[in-house]
Scaffold this motif. Structure first.
Motif, PDB file in Angstrom:
ATOM      1  N   ALA A 170       6.341  39.125 -57.482  1.00 34.58           N
ATOM      2  CA  ALA A 170       5.439  39.475 -58.493  1.00 34.58           C
ATOM      3  C   ALA A 170       4.063  39.387 -57.735  1.00 34.58           C
ATOM      4  N   HIS A 225       3.387  44.917 -63.029  1.00 38.77           N
ATOM      5  CA  HIS A 225       3.448  45.053 -61.701  1.00 38.77           C
ATOM      6  C   HIS A 225       2.641  45.920 -60.973  1.00 38.77           C
ATOM      7  N   GLN A 280       1.238  37.216 -60.647  1.00 39.32           N
ATOM      8  CA  GLN A 280       1.983  36.318 -61.011  1.00 39.32           C
ATOM      9  C   GLN A 280       1.529  35.621 -62.347  1.00 39.32           C
ATOM     10  N   GLN A 281       0.419  35.377 -62.526  1.00 36.57           N
ATOM     11  CA  GLN A 281      -0.224  34.560 -63.825  1.00 36.57           C
ATOM     12  C   GLN A 281      -0.023  35.625 -64.743  1.00 36.57           C
ATOM     13  N   ARG A 307       3.673  35.630 -65.699  1.00 38.00           N
ATOM     14  CA  ARG A 307       3.994  34.227 -66.447  1.00 38.00           C
ATOM     15  C   ARG A 307       3.422  33.928 -67.712  1.00 38.00           C
ATOM     16  N   GLN A 337      12.924  39.606 -55.733  1.00 37.90           N
ATOM     17  CA  GLN A 337      11.866  39.426 -56.502  1.00 37.90           C
ATOM     18  C   GLN A 337      10.604  39.050 -55.784  1.00 37.90           C
ATOM     19  N   SER A 355      -4.341  38.772 -55.007  1.00 40.00           N
ATOM     20  CA  SER A 355      -3.905  39.457 -56.495  1.00 40.00           C
ATOM     21  C   SER A 355      -5.309  39.876 -57.030  1.00 40.00           C
TER      22      SER A 355
END
Length: 459
Positions: free
Chosen positions: A337, A296, A340-341, A344, A335, A153
Protein backbone atom coordinates in the motif's frame (compact mmCIF):
# COMPACT_ATOMS: atom_id res chain seq x y z
CA UNK A 1 25.14 -21.04 -12.25
CA UNK A 2 26.10 -21.96 -15.82
CA UNK A 3 23.49 -22.46 -18.56
CA UNK A 4 24.19 -23.77 -22.07
CA UNK A 5 22.14 -21.94 -24.70
CA UNK A 6 21.62 -22.61 -28.38
CA UNK A 7 22.56 -20.45 -31.35
CA UNK A 8 19.01 -19.12 -31.69
CA UNK A 9 19.05 -17.87 -28.08
CA UNK A 10 22.51 -16.41 -28.65
CA UNK A 11 21.21 -14.50 -31.67
CA UNK A 12 18.36 -13.12 -29.57
CA UNK A 13 20.87 -11.82 -27.01
CA UNK A 14 23.02 -10.19 -29.69
CA UNK A 15 19.93 -8.55 -31.23
CA UNK A 16 18.63 -7.04 -27.98
CA UNK A 17 17.58 -3.40 -28.26
CA UNK A 18 18.99 -1.44 -25.32
CA UNK A 19 16.07 0.28 -23.61
CA UNK A 20 14.41 0.77 -20.22
CA UNK A 21 14.79 -2.94 -19.43
CA UNK A 22 17.91 -4.18 -21.24
CA UNK A 23 21.60 -3.27 -21.44
CA UNK A 24 24.61 -4.92 -23.09
CA UNK A 25 28.20 -4.35 -21.89
CA UNK A 26 31.68 -5.45 -22.89
CA UNK A 27 33.61 -7.42 -20.27
CA UNK A 28 36.20 -4.64 -20.16
CA UNK A 29 33.80 -2.26 -18.39
CA UNK A 30 34.95 -1.15 -14.94
CA UNK A 31 32.89 -2.62 -12.08
CA UNK A 32 32.40 0.88 -10.65
CA UNK A 33 30.92 2.03 -13.96
CA UNK A 34 28.68 -1.04 -14.18
CA UNK A 35 27.46 -0.40 -10.63
CA UNK A 36 25.75 2.75 -11.95
CA UNK A 37 23.69 0.65 -14.36
CA UNK A 38 22.85 -1.85 -11.61
CA UNK A 39 21.69 1.03 -9.41
CA UNK A 40 19.64 2.52 -12.26
CA UNK A 41 17.76 -0.71 -12.98
CA UNK A 42 17.23 -1.49 -9.29
CA UNK A 43 15.76 1.96 -8.68
CA UNK A 44 13.40 1.75 -11.67
CA UNK A 45 11.39 -1.20 -12.97
CA UNK A 46 14.22 -3.74 -12.93
CA UNK A 47 15.93 -5.18 -15.98
CA UNK A 48 18.69 -7.38 -17.40
CA UNK A 49 22.36 -6.64 -18.11
CA UNK A 50 24.49 -8.92 -20.32
CA UNK A 51 28.26 -8.57 -19.80
CA UNK A 52 30.57 -10.02 -22.45
CA UNK A 53 29.04 -8.57 -25.62
CA UNK A 54 31.47 -6.62 -27.79
CA UNK A 55 30.08 -3.90 -30.05
CA UNK A 56 31.87 -2.32 -33.01
CA UNK A 57 30.81 0.26 -35.58
CA UNK A 58 30.93 -0.74 -39.24
CA UNK A 59 29.85 2.16 -41.38
CA UNK A 60 26.32 3.13 -40.40
CA UNK A 61 25.62 -0.15 -38.59
CA UNK A 62 26.69 -1.61 -35.28
CA UNK A 63 27.99 -5.16 -35.13
CA UNK A 64 27.91 -7.25 -31.98
CA UNK A 65 29.95 -10.31 -31.14
CA UNK A 66 30.08 -12.76 -28.26
CA UNK A 67 33.21 -12.10 -26.20
CA UNK A 68 32.76 -13.70 -22.80
CA UNK A 69 34.88 -14.40 -19.72
CA UNK A 70 37.43 -17.22 -19.87
CA UNK A 71 35.93 -18.67 -16.69
CA UNK A 72 33.75 -17.73 -13.72
CA UNK A 73 36.75 -16.49 -11.72
CA UNK A 74 37.48 -13.81 -14.32
CA UNK A 75 34.08 -12.23 -13.53
CA UNK A 76 34.68 -12.17 -9.76
CA UNK A 77 35.19 -8.41 -9.72
CA UNK A 78 31.63 -7.92 -10.94
CA UNK A 79 30.18 -10.38 -8.43
CA UNK A 80 32.07 -8.57 -5.66
CA UNK A 81 30.65 -5.25 -6.88
CA UNK A 82 27.10 -6.64 -6.72
CA UNK A 83 27.67 -7.74 -3.14
CA UNK A 84 29.00 -4.27 -2.33
CA UNK A 85 26.06 -2.27 -3.74
CA UNK A 86 23.34 -4.68 -2.59
CA UNK A 87 24.61 -7.13 0.05
CA UNK A 88 22.30 -10.10 0.61
CA UNK A 89 19.90 -8.71 -2.00
CA UNK A 90 17.19 -11.15 -3.04
CA UNK A 91 16.26 -9.05 -6.07
CA UNK A 92 19.54 -9.60 -8.00
CA UNK A 93 20.46 -12.91 -9.60
CA UNK A 94 23.33 -13.94 -11.88
CA UNK A 95 23.68 -16.59 -14.57
CA UNK A 96 26.65 -17.48 -16.79
CA UNK A 97 25.64 -18.23 -20.39
CA UNK A 98 27.77 -20.41 -22.63
CA UNK A 99 27.17 -21.24 -26.26
CA UNK A 100 28.79 -23.84 -28.47
CA UNK A 101 31.36 -22.38 -30.90
CA UNK A 102 31.44 -19.08 -28.99
CA UNK A 103 34.29 -17.71 -26.86
CA UNK A 104 33.82 -17.61 -23.11
CA UNK A 105 30.94 -17.04 -20.69
CA UNK A 106 28.51 -14.12 -20.83
CA UNK A 107 27.36 -12.94 -17.41
CA UNK A 108 23.64 -12.17 -17.24
CA UNK A 109 22.59 -10.01 -14.27
CA UNK A 110 18.83 -9.97 -13.65
CA UNK A 111 17.48 -7.23 -11.40
CA UNK A 112 13.91 -7.33 -10.13
CA UNK A 113 11.78 -4.37 -9.13
CA UNK A 114 12.06 -3.88 -5.38
CA UNK A 115 11.26 -1.49 -2.52
CA UNK A 116 14.86 -0.51 -1.65
CA UNK A 117 17.02 2.36 -2.91
CA UNK A 118 20.26 1.00 -4.37
CA UNK A 119 23.33 3.24 -4.73
CA UNK A 120 26.35 2.66 -6.97
CA UNK A 121 29.86 2.27 -5.58
CA UNK A 122 30.31 6.07 -5.78
CA UNK A 123 27.47 6.48 -3.26
CA UNK A 124 25.07 8.00 -5.81
CA UNK A 125 21.71 6.50 -6.71
CA UNK A 126 20.76 6.30 -10.40
CA UNK A 127 17.47 5.65 -12.21
CA UNK A 128 16.89 4.10 -15.61
CA UNK A 129 15.07 6.29 -18.17
CA UNK A 130 14.86 4.64 -21.56
CA UNK A 131 18.42 3.55 -22.38
CA UNK A 132 19.96 6.15 -20.06
CA UNK A 133 21.03 6.10 -16.44
CA UNK A 134 20.39 9.38 -14.68
CA UNK A 135 21.91 10.38 -11.33
CA UNK A 136 19.58 11.22 -8.46
CA UNK A 137 21.67 14.16 -7.34
CA UNK A 138 19.25 16.66 -5.80
CA UNK A 139 17.13 16.53 -2.66
CA UNK A 140 14.01 16.92 -4.79
CA UNK A 141 14.97 14.04 -7.10
CA UNK A 142 15.84 11.80 -4.16
CA UNK A 143 12.51 12.48 -2.47
CA UNK A 144 10.74 11.69 -5.78
CA UNK A 145 12.58 8.36 -5.83
CA UNK A 146 11.48 7.68 -2.24
CA UNK A 147 7.89 8.41 -3.25
CA UNK A 148 8.16 6.14 -6.32
CA UNK A 149 9.55 3.34 -4.18
CA UNK A 150 6.85 3.75 -1.57
CA UNK A 151 9.47 4.50 1.11
CA UNK A 152 7.86 7.92 1.54
CA UNK A 153 4.20 8.64 0.96
CA UNK A 154 2.74 11.97 -0.08
CA UNK A 155 -0.20 11.25 2.23
CA UNK A 156 2.00 12.29 5.20
CA UNK A 157 2.87 15.72 3.74
CA UNK A 158 1.45 18.83 5.40
CA UNK A 159 -1.26 20.88 3.70
CA UNK A 160 -1.12 24.67 3.99
CA UNK A 161 -4.54 25.07 5.59
CA UNK A 162 -6.26 25.70 8.90
CA UNK A 163 -7.02 22.77 11.18
CA UNK A 164 -10.69 23.76 10.96
CA UNK A 165 -10.96 22.16 7.51
CA UNK A 166 -10.74 18.73 9.10
CA UNK A 167 -11.23 19.32 12.84
CA UNK A 168 -14.72 20.84 12.59
CA UNK A 169 -15.91 19.39 9.29
CA UNK A 170 -19.22 17.56 9.11
CA UNK A 171 -17.32 14.55 7.75
CA UNK A 172 -15.13 14.31 10.86
CA UNK A 173 -17.97 14.90 13.30
CA UNK A 174 -20.17 12.31 11.60
CA UNK A 175 -17.35 9.79 11.43
CA UNK A 176 -16.40 10.17 15.12
CA UNK A 177 -19.96 9.43 16.19
CA UNK A 178 -19.30 5.87 15.09
CA UNK A 179 -15.92 5.52 16.83
CA UNK A 180 -15.85 3.49 20.04
CA UNK A 181 -15.39 5.17 22.41
CA UNK A 182 -16.66 8.46 20.92
CA UNK A 183 -13.69 10.81 20.68
CA UNK A 184 -13.07 14.53 20.42
CA UNK A 185 -11.89 15.59 16.94
CA UNK A 186 -8.48 17.15 17.59
CA UNK A 187 -7.08 14.52 20.01
CA UNK A 188 -8.27 11.71 17.73
CA UNK A 189 -6.85 13.33 14.57
CA UNK A 190 -3.51 13.89 16.30
CA UNK A 191 -3.45 10.32 17.55
CA UNK A 192 -3.97 9.09 13.98
CA UNK A 193 -1.10 11.40 12.83
CA UNK A 194 -3.43 13.36 10.56
CA UNK A 195 -2.19 16.62 12.08
CA UNK A 196 1.48 17.62 11.86
CA UNK A 197 2.76 20.90 13.33
CA UNK A 198 -0.82 22.20 13.61
CA UNK A 199 -1.49 21.55 9.92
CA UNK A 200 -3.66 18.82 8.40
CA UNK A 201 -1.85 16.17 6.38
CA UNK A 202 -2.73 15.17 2.83
CA UNK A 203 -4.35 11.98 4.17
CA UNK A 204 -6.38 13.92 6.74
CA UNK A 205 -7.53 16.33 4.03
CA UNK A 206 -8.48 13.52 1.63
CA UNK A 207 -10.52 11.74 4.29
CA UNK A 208 -12.15 14.53 6.30
CA UNK A 209 -12.18 17.87 4.44
CA UNK A 210 -15.60 18.64 2.97
CA UNK A 211 -14.01 20.13 -0.17
CA UNK A 212 -10.50 18.64 -0.49
CA UNK A 213 -10.35 19.79 -4.11
CA UNK A 214 -9.95 23.39 -2.89
CA UNK A 215 -6.79 22.43 -0.97
CA UNK A 216 -5.40 19.70 -3.26
CA UNK A 217 -6.41 20.66 -6.81
CA UNK A 218 -6.05 18.02 -9.54
CA UNK A 219 -5.57 15.32 -6.90
CA UNK A 220 -9.01 14.74 -5.41
CA UNK A 221 -11.33 14.21 -8.39
CA UNK A 222 -12.32 11.59 -10.93
CA UNK A 223 -12.84 12.65 -14.55
CA UNK A 224 -15.34 10.51 -16.47
CA UNK A 225 -15.35 10.48 -20.28
CA UNK A 226 -17.84 8.77 -22.59
CA UNK A 227 -16.50 7.98 -26.07
CA UNK A 228 -18.90 6.64 -28.72
CA UNK A 229 -16.29 4.51 -30.45
CA UNK A 230 -14.18 1.38 -30.10
CA UNK A 231 -11.05 3.10 -31.43
CA UNK A 232 -7.89 2.80 -29.37
CA UNK A 233 -7.05 6.49 -29.82
CA UNK A 234 -10.34 8.44 -29.68
CA UNK A 235 -10.71 12.06 -30.75
CA UNK A 236 -12.79 14.86 -29.25
CA UNK A 237 -15.38 14.17 -31.96
CA UNK A 238 -16.11 10.82 -30.30
CA UNK A 239 -17.07 12.43 -26.96
CA UNK A 240 -20.76 11.95 -26.18
CA UNK A 241 -20.71 14.91 -23.79
CA UNK A 242 -18.28 17.11 -21.90
CA UNK A 243 -16.19 15.18 -19.34
CA UNK A 244 -17.86 14.85 -15.94
CA UNK A 245 -15.86 15.81 -12.85
CA UNK A 246 -16.71 13.97 -9.62
CA UNK A 247 -15.29 15.54 -6.45
CA UNK A 248 -15.44 15.09 -2.69
CA UNK A 249 -13.70 13.50 0.26
CA UNK A 250 -12.26 10.04 -0.48
CA UNK A 251 -15.19 7.96 0.81
CA UNK A 252 -17.79 10.04 -1.06
CA UNK A 253 -15.57 10.29 -4.13
CA UNK A 254 -15.34 6.51 -4.50
CA UNK A 255 -19.06 5.84 -4.20
CA UNK A 256 -20.09 8.82 -6.37
CA UNK A 257 -17.57 7.93 -9.11
CA UNK A 258 -18.71 4.30 -9.19
CA UNK A 259 -22.39 5.31 -9.25
CA UNK A 260 -21.89 7.81 -12.09
CA UNK A 261 -19.89 5.27 -14.11
CA UNK A 262 -22.62 2.65 -13.69
CA UNK A 263 -25.30 5.19 -14.63
CA UNK A 264 -23.52 6.03 -17.89
CA UNK A 265 -22.90 2.36 -18.70
CA UNK A 266 -26.59 1.51 -18.17
CA UNK A 267 -27.53 4.13 -20.76
CA UNK A 268 -25.66 2.21 -23.48
CA UNK A 269 -27.13 -1.24 -22.88
CA UNK A 270 -27.96 -1.69 -26.57
CA UNK A 271 -26.48 -0.17 -29.68
CA UNK A 272 -29.62 0.21 -31.78
CA UNK A 273 -32.80 -1.74 -32.38
CA UNK A 274 -30.95 -4.63 -34.05
CA UNK A 275 -29.32 -5.22 -30.66
CA UNK A 276 -25.64 -5.85 -30.32
CA UNK A 277 -25.05 -7.05 -26.78
CA UNK A 278 -26.20 -5.75 -23.44
CA UNK A 279 -23.34 -3.64 -22.11
CA UNK A 280 -23.15 -5.19 -18.66
CA UNK A 281 -20.10 -4.90 -16.45
CA UNK A 282 -20.09 -6.56 -13.03
CA UNK A 283 -20.78 -3.96 -10.34
CA UNK A 284 -18.03 -5.54 -8.22
CA UNK A 285 -15.48 -5.06 -10.98
CA UNK A 286 -16.22 -1.36 -11.47
CA UNK A 287 -16.30 -0.77 -7.71
CA UNK A 288 -13.02 -2.54 -6.94
CA UNK A 289 -11.02 -1.09 -9.82
CA UNK A 290 -12.17 2.50 -9.26
CA UNK A 291 -11.61 2.11 -5.49
CA UNK A 292 -8.11 0.80 -6.17
CA UNK A 293 -7.34 3.69 -8.52
CA UNK A 294 -8.30 6.27 -5.88
CA UNK A 295 -6.74 4.65 -2.81
CA UNK A 296 -3.43 3.58 -4.37
CA UNK A 297 -2.75 6.51 -6.72
CA UNK A 298 0.33 8.71 -6.29
CA UNK A 299 -1.01 11.90 -4.72
CA UNK A 300 2.23 13.75 -5.43
CA UNK A 301 1.17 13.85 -9.11
CA UNK A 302 -1.27 16.67 -9.86
CA UNK A 303 -3.52 14.68 -12.21
CA UNK A 304 -7.01 13.34 -11.63
CA UNK A 305 -8.00 9.69 -11.91
CA UNK A 306 -9.64 9.14 -15.31
CA UNK A 307 -12.48 6.77 -16.21
CA UNK A 308 -13.00 6.43 -19.97
CA UNK A 309 -16.12 4.58 -21.15
CA UNK A 310 -16.04 3.21 -24.72
CA UNK A 311 -18.54 1.12 -26.65
CA UNK A 312 -16.55 -2.07 -25.93
CA UNK A 313 -14.45 -1.34 -22.84
CA UNK A 314 -13.85 0.86 -19.82
CA UNK A 315 -10.40 2.28 -19.03
CA UNK A 316 -9.46 3.40 -15.53
CA UNK A 317 -6.17 5.32 -15.32
CA UNK A 318 -4.58 6.02 -11.94
CA UNK A 319 -1.67 8.51 -11.58
CA UNK A 320 1.64 6.94 -10.51
CA UNK A 321 3.43 3.73 -11.36
CA UNK A 322 3.29 0.62 -9.17
CA UNK A 323 4.92 1.29 -5.80
CA UNK A 324 7.46 -0.84 -3.94
CA UNK A 325 8.00 -4.32 -5.36
CA UNK A 326 4.64 -4.48 -7.17
CA UNK A 327 4.70 -5.27 -10.90
CA UNK A 328 2.08 -6.15 -13.47
CA UNK A 329 3.04 -9.80 -13.05
CA UNK A 330 2.62 -10.01 -9.27
CA UNK A 331 -0.08 -7.40 -8.61
CA UNK A 332 -2.78 -10.04 -8.00
CA UNK A 333 -0.63 -12.02 -5.57
CA UNK A 334 1.40 -9.39 -3.69
CA UNK A 335 0.42 -6.51 -1.45
CA UNK A 336 1.99 -3.09 -1.01
CA UNK A 337 0.00 0.00 0.00
CA UNK A 338 1.52 3.28 -1.13
CA UNK A 339 -0.98 5.17 1.07
CA UNK A 340 -1.15 2.98 4.16
CA UNK A 341 -2.95 5.53 6.38
CA UNK A 342 -5.59 6.19 3.75
CA UNK A 343 -6.22 2.47 3.20
CA UNK A 344 -6.39 1.75 6.94
CA UNK A 345 -8.59 4.68 8.00
CA UNK A 346 -11.12 4.56 5.15
CA UNK A 347 -11.71 0.96 6.19
CA UNK A 348 -13.11 2.33 9.48
CA UNK A 349 -15.98 4.13 7.72
CA UNK A 350 -19.43 2.48 7.67
CA UNK A 351 -19.69 0.10 4.69
CA UNK A 352 -16.06 0.73 3.75
CA UNK A 353 -15.31 0.74 0.02
CA UNK A 354 -12.27 -1.51 0.61
CA UNK A 355 -14.01 -4.25 2.60
CA UNK A 356 -11.52 -6.95 1.62
CA UNK A 357 -8.24 -5.09 1.99
CA UNK A 358 -5.68 -6.50 -0.44
CA UNK A 359 -8.24 -8.62 -2.31
CA UNK A 360 -9.96 -5.96 -4.41
CA UNK A 361 -8.40 -6.79 -7.79
CA UNK A 362 -8.96 -10.51 -7.28
CA UNK A 363 -12.64 -9.77 -6.62
CA UNK A 364 -12.76 -7.71 -9.83
CA UNK A 365 -11.27 -10.54 -11.89
CA UNK A 366 -13.56 -13.18 -10.34
CA UNK A 367 -16.66 -11.12 -11.13
CA UNK A 368 -15.66 -10.86 -14.81
CA UNK A 369 -15.07 -14.60 -15.03
CA UNK A 370 -18.52 -15.35 -13.60
CA UNK A 371 -20.04 -13.49 -16.58
CA UNK A 372 -17.62 -15.30 -18.90
CA UNK A 373 -15.98 -12.02 -19.87
CA UNK A 374 -12.28 -11.53 -20.53
CA UNK A 375 -10.07 -10.59 -17.59
CA UNK A 376 -9.23 -6.92 -17.05
CA UNK A 377 -5.89 -5.90 -18.56
CA UNK A 378 -3.40 -4.12 -16.28
CA UNK A 379 -0.61 -2.03 -17.82
CA UNK A 380 2.08 0.12 -16.20
CA UNK A 381 2.67 3.26 -18.26
CA UNK A 382 5.29 5.99 -17.98
CA UNK A 383 3.58 7.75 -15.06
CA UNK A 384 0.35 5.86 -14.42
CA UNK A 385 -1.32 2.46 -14.15
CA UNK A 386 -4.04 1.70 -16.71
CA UNK A 387 -6.69 -0.98 -16.15
CA UNK A 388 -8.83 -1.88 -19.16
CA UNK A 389 -12.10 -3.70 -18.53
CA UNK A 390 -13.04 -5.26 -21.89
CA UNK A 391 -16.61 -6.16 -22.75
CA UNK A 392 -15.58 -9.24 -24.69
CA UNK A 393 -16.93 -12.73 -24.11
CA UNK A 394 -14.74 -15.79 -23.68
CA UNK A 395 -15.56 -17.25 -27.09
CA UNK A 396 -14.05 -17.29 -30.57
CA UNK A 397 -15.07 -14.53 -33.01
CA UNK A 398 -16.84 -17.16 -35.09
CA UNK A 399 -18.92 -18.29 -32.10
CA UNK A 400 -19.81 -14.72 -31.22
CA UNK A 401 -20.94 -13.93 -34.77
CA UNK A 402 -23.18 -17.01 -34.92
CA UNK A 403 -24.56 -16.30 -31.44
CA UNK A 404 -25.48 -12.78 -32.59
CA UNK A 405 -27.21 -14.13 -35.71
CA UNK A 406 -29.38 -16.42 -33.58
CA UNK A 407 -31.39 -13.39 -32.50
CA UNK A 408 -30.63 -10.87 -35.28
CA UNK A 409 -31.26 -11.14 -39.04
CA UNK A 410 -27.87 -9.79 -40.12
CA UNK A 411 -24.55 -8.40 -38.91
CA UNK A 412 -22.25 -5.72 -40.29
CA UNK A 413 -18.47 -5.61 -40.07
CA UNK A 414 -18.63 -2.73 -37.59
CA UNK A 415 -21.11 -4.55 -35.31
CA UNK A 416 -19.00 -7.70 -35.42
CA UNK A 417 -15.82 -5.81 -34.49
CA UNK A 418 -17.53 -4.40 -31.40
CA UNK A 419 -18.82 -7.81 -30.31
CA UNK A 420 -15.58 -9.64 -30.94
CA UNK A 421 -13.15 -6.99 -29.74
CA UNK A 422 -11.47 -6.99 -33.17
CA UNK A 423 -10.06 -3.61 -34.30
CA UNK A 424 -9.13 -4.43 -37.90
CA UNK A 425 -11.82 -4.44 -40.58
CA UNK A 426 -9.76 -6.90 -42.66
CA UNK A 427 -9.35 -9.28 -39.70
CA UNK A 428 -13.14 -9.30 -39.29
CA UNK A 429 -13.56 -10.02 -43.01
CA UNK A 430 -11.37 -13.09 -42.56
CA UNK A 431 -13.73 -14.36 -39.84
CA UNK A 432 -16.71 -13.91 -42.17
CA UNK A 433 -14.89 -15.71 -44.99
CA UNK A 434 -14.11 -18.69 -42.76
CA UNK A 435 -17.76 -18.99 -41.76
CA UNK A 436 -18.83 -18.61 -45.40
CA UNK A 437 -16.44 -21.36 -46.45
CA UNK A 438 -18.08 -23.68 -43.91
CA UNK A 439 -21.50 -22.89 -45.38
CA UNK A 440 -22.74 -21.16 -42.24
CA UNK A 441 -23.24 -17.56 -43.41
CA UNK A 442 -23.67 -15.63 -46.66
CA UNK A 443 -23.57 -12.01 -47.72
CA UNK A 444 -26.89 -10.19 -47.78
CA UNK A 445 -27.60 -9.75 -51.53
CA UNK A 446 -28.09 -6.46 -53.36
CA UNK A 447 -26.14 -4.35 -50.89
CA UNK A 448 -23.58 -1.70 -51.74
CA UNK A 449 -20.06 -2.03 -50.35
CA UNK A 450 -20.84 0.61 -47.74
CA UNK A 451 -23.97 -1.21 -46.49
CA UNK A 452 -22.59 -4.76 -46.74
CA UNK A 453 -23.83 -7.25 -44.15
CA UNK A 454 -23.87 -10.99 -43.50
CA UNK A 455 -26.67 -13.38 -42.54
CA UNK A 456 -27.15 -17.07 -41.80
CA UNK A 457 -27.39 -19.22 -44.94
CA UNK A 458 -31.00 -19.22 -46.13
CA UNK A 459 -32.47 -22.66 -46.64
Amino acid sequence: MKVLIGKEERNRVLAIEEDHFYDLKAKQIAPSKLSQSVSAFANAAGGEIFIGIQESQKGATKERTWDGFADVEEANRFLQMLNQVAPLADFISTTFLECEDETGLVLKIEILKNAAITKSTDGIAYVRKGAQKLPVDTDEAFEKLRLDKGISSYETYKVNASLDVIENSSVTLGFLMGVVPIAEPEPWLRKQQLIVDDSPTVCGTLLFAEEPQALLPKRTAVKIFRYKTVEKEPSRDHLAFDPITVEGWAYKLIYDAVAKTQEIVEEIKKLGESSLVDIQYPAETLHEIITNAILHRDYSIATDVQVRIFDNRIEVESPGRFAGHITRENVLHSQFARNQQLVRLINKFPNPPNKDVGEGLNTAFDAMRKLRLHDPIIEEQQSSVLVTIPHQKLASPEELVMEFLESNPEITNREARVICGVRSENSMKSVFKRLQKRGMIEQVPNRSRFKAAWRKVQS
